[in-house]
Motif scaffolding. Structure first.
Motif, PDB file in Angstrom:
ATOM      1  N   ASP A   1      25.422  12.426 -28.855  1.00  0.00           N
ATOM      2  CA  ASP A   1      24.945  13.044 -30.094  1.00  0.00           C
ATOM      3  C   ASP A   1      26.084  13.774 -30.798  1.00  0.00           C
ATOM      4  O   ASP A   1      26.233  13.707 -32.024  1.00  0.00           O
ATOM      5  CB  ASP A   1      23.816  14.028 -29.801  1.00  0.00           C
ATOM      6  CG  ASP A   1      22.502  13.340 -29.467  1.00  0.00           C
ATOM      7  OD1 ASP A   1      22.398  12.115 -29.678  1.00  0.00           O
ATOM      8  OD2 ASP A   1      21.581  14.036 -28.987  1.00  0.00           O
TER       9      ASP A   1
ATOM     10  N   SER B   1      23.209  23.143 -25.036  1.00  0.00           N
ATOM     11  CA  SER B   1      22.159  22.127 -24.972  1.00  0.00           C
ATOM     12  C   SER B   1      20.807  22.733 -24.593  1.00  0.00           C
ATOM     13  O   SER B   1      20.718  23.619 -23.753  1.00  0.00           O
ATOM     14  CB  SER B   1      22.516  21.053 -23.945  1.00  0.00           C
ATOM     15  OG  SER B   1      21.451  20.130 -23.818  1.00  0.00           O
TER      16      SER B   1
ATOM     17  N   ASP C   1      14.137  15.461 -24.423  1.00  0.00           N
ATOM     18  CA  ASP C   1      14.796  16.752 -24.265  1.00  0.00           C
ATOM     19  C   ASP C   1      14.275  17.501 -23.042  1.00  0.00           C
ATOM     20  O   ASP C   1      14.853  18.507 -22.646  1.00  0.00           O
ATOM     21  CB  ASP C   1      14.703  17.613 -25.528  1.00  0.00           C
ATOM     22  CG  ASP C   1      13.306  17.736 -26.091  1.00  0.00           C
ATOM     23  OD1 ASP C   1      12.354  17.303 -25.433  1.00  0.00           O
ATOM     24  OD2 ASP C   1      13.173  18.277 -27.201  1.00  0.00           O
TER      25      ASP C   1
ATOM     26  N   ARG D   1      21.553  22.338 -16.109  1.00  0.00           N
ATOM     27  CA  ARG D   1      20.513  21.560 -16.788  1.00  0.00           C
ATOM     28  C   ARG D   1      19.253  21.419 -15.948  1.00  0.00           C
ATOM     29  O   ARG D   1      18.305  20.751 -16.364  1.00  0.00           O
ATOM     30  CB  ARG D   1      21.039  20.165 -17.127  1.00  0.00           C
ATOM     31  CG  ARG D   1      22.192  20.190 -18.114  1.00  0.00           C
ATOM     32  CD  ARG D   1      22.738  18.800 -18.372  1.00  0.00           C
ATOM     33  NE  ARG D   1      23.763  18.853 -19.396  1.00  0.00           N
ATOM     34  CZ  ARG D   1      23.516  18.794 -20.708  1.00  0.00           C
ATOM     35  NH1 ARG D   1      22.272  18.660 -21.118  1.00  0.00           N
ATOM     36  NH2 ARG D   1      24.503  18.862 -21.587  1.00  0.00           N
TER      37      ARG D   1
ATOM     38  N   ARG E   1      18.411  20.440 -23.678  1.00  0.00           N
ATOM     39  CA  ARG E   1      17.852  19.432 -22.791  1.00  0.00           C
ATOM     40  C   ARG E   1      17.853  19.916 -21.341  1.00  0.00           C
ATOM     41  O   ARG E   1      18.827  20.496 -20.871  1.00  0.00           O
ATOM     42  CB  ARG E   1      18.633  18.124 -22.902  1.00  0.00           C
ATOM     43  CG  ARG E   1      18.367  17.359 -24.190  1.00  0.00           C
ATOM     44  CD  ARG E   1      19.029  15.994 -24.162  1.00  0.00           C
ATOM     45  NE  ARG E   1      18.578  15.150 -25.240  1.00  0.00           N
ATOM     46  CZ  ARG E   1      19.334  14.740 -26.258  1.00  0.00           C
ATOM     47  NH1 ARG E   1      20.608  15.119 -26.331  1.00  0.00           N
ATOM     48  NH2 ARG E   1      18.838  13.972 -27.200  1.00  0.00           N
TER      49      ARG E   1
ATOM     50  N   ASP F   1      23.645  14.299 -24.884  1.00  0.00           N
ATOM     51  CA  ASP F   1      24.233  15.378 -25.675  1.00  0.00           C
ATOM     52  C   ASP F   1      25.641  15.025 -26.137  1.00  0.00           C
ATOM     53  O   ASP F   1      26.016  15.270 -27.287  1.00  0.00           O
ATOM     54  CB  ASP F   1      24.270  16.668 -24.853  1.00  0.00           C
ATOM     55  CG  ASP F   1      22.917  17.337 -24.755  1.00  0.00           C
ATOM     56  OD1 ASP F   1      22.077  17.113 -25.637  1.00  0.00           O
ATOM     57  OD2 ASP F   1      22.707  18.095 -23.793  1.00  0.00           O
TER      58      ASP F   1
END
Length: 261
Positions: free
Chosen positions: A101, A114, A74, A141, A116, A98
């Motif tokens: 998942d 998210s 993560d 991200r 991550r 993600d």
């Protein structure tokens, strides 16, 4: 007629081939010769990831996606940003994790939800690179810290951020001198979660001819591989995953894929 699972048979055959590569001195010499000749021709500069230059060999890009897929981190911490291609690679893999998942859970995929993240650290993030990274589709991200990766204030900042994550991977790819990499290992390797990796790039410097890297302070005897071996003497919780090198053959990170037990 055999009842062996064909998938299991395929994977077993692959493992046998990889083990043979590790014992094949002729093949290893050929691979090392090609790495040396291609590095002299700046081959490593030829590639992009999602539009950003990534100064890595394709084999190492594949290795990183395999590790990220297996570990499912993560948080990925990277020292050395350059043009941001490696940050984009890690961030895109986290996005895929993600998405997968969400598919497996049968829920809608919301990238904004998210946790991550990729954290990149560099002593000098040039303006044009920062601008390109911050405008990249993977930017949400990515977080960047400008400063020396071994400065106390940088290390403390990274540790505070990492405290909110449970599965962490580290990639070291900045200054390649022994002392600098050893300091990075001391600072960041303890953040790696059990079963995950600290990947130390450019350990191959140790295997190049003396003076190969003109106008650089690193050389055989003073490089990431010497730092790795020094660190491992005091840290048995890490081991070299030699299977990665045996599989790749062409890699800038021989002895650099360190798995935490």
């Amino acid at each position: 007629m055999t009842n062996q699972d064909p998938v299991a048979a395929f994977h077993q055959e692959r493992l046998e081939h990889i083990a043979q590569y590790g014992q094949d001195e002729h093949f290893k010499r050929l691979s090392q010769d090609w790495l040396r000749e291609s590095m002299a021709r700046k081959y490593v500069y030829n590639f992009d990831w999602m539009g950003r230059p990534i100064i890595q060999y394709p084999q190492d890009m594949v290795a990183m996606q395999e590790l990220i897929w297996t570990v499912r981190p993560d948080l990925v911490i990277e020292t050395g940003i350059a043009h941001g291609g490696s940050l984009a690679l890690s961030a895109s893999m986290l996005a895929l994790l993600d998405m997968c998942d969400a598919i497996e859970a049968g829920v809608s995929f919301d990238p904004r939800a998210s946790k991550r993240k990729v954290l990149g650290i560099d002593i000098d993030i040039r303006g044009h690179n920062r601008s390109a990274i911050e405008s990249h589709p993977m930017a949400s991200r990515i977080e960047m810290i400008e400063g020396s990766s071994i400065a106390d204030e940088t290390i403390e900042r990274v540790r505070r951020l990492a405290a909110g994550y449970s599965r962490i991977m580290v990639c070291l790819d900045s200054n390649h001198t022994h002392d600098h990499v050893l300091a990075e290992l001391t600072a960041y390797a303890p953040l790696v979660s059990a079963g995950s990796y600290c990947v130390v790039f450019d350990t191959f410097v140790e295997d190049m001819p003396p003076g190969f890297f003109e106008n650089r302070p690193w050389d055989p005897g003073n490089n990431p591989k010497t730092a790795v071996h020094a660190y491992l003497k005091q840290h048995p919780e890490f081991e070299i995953d030699r299977g990665v090198h045996d599989k790749l053959q062409i890699t800038v990170a021989p002895d650099g894929f360190l798995k935490r037990r």
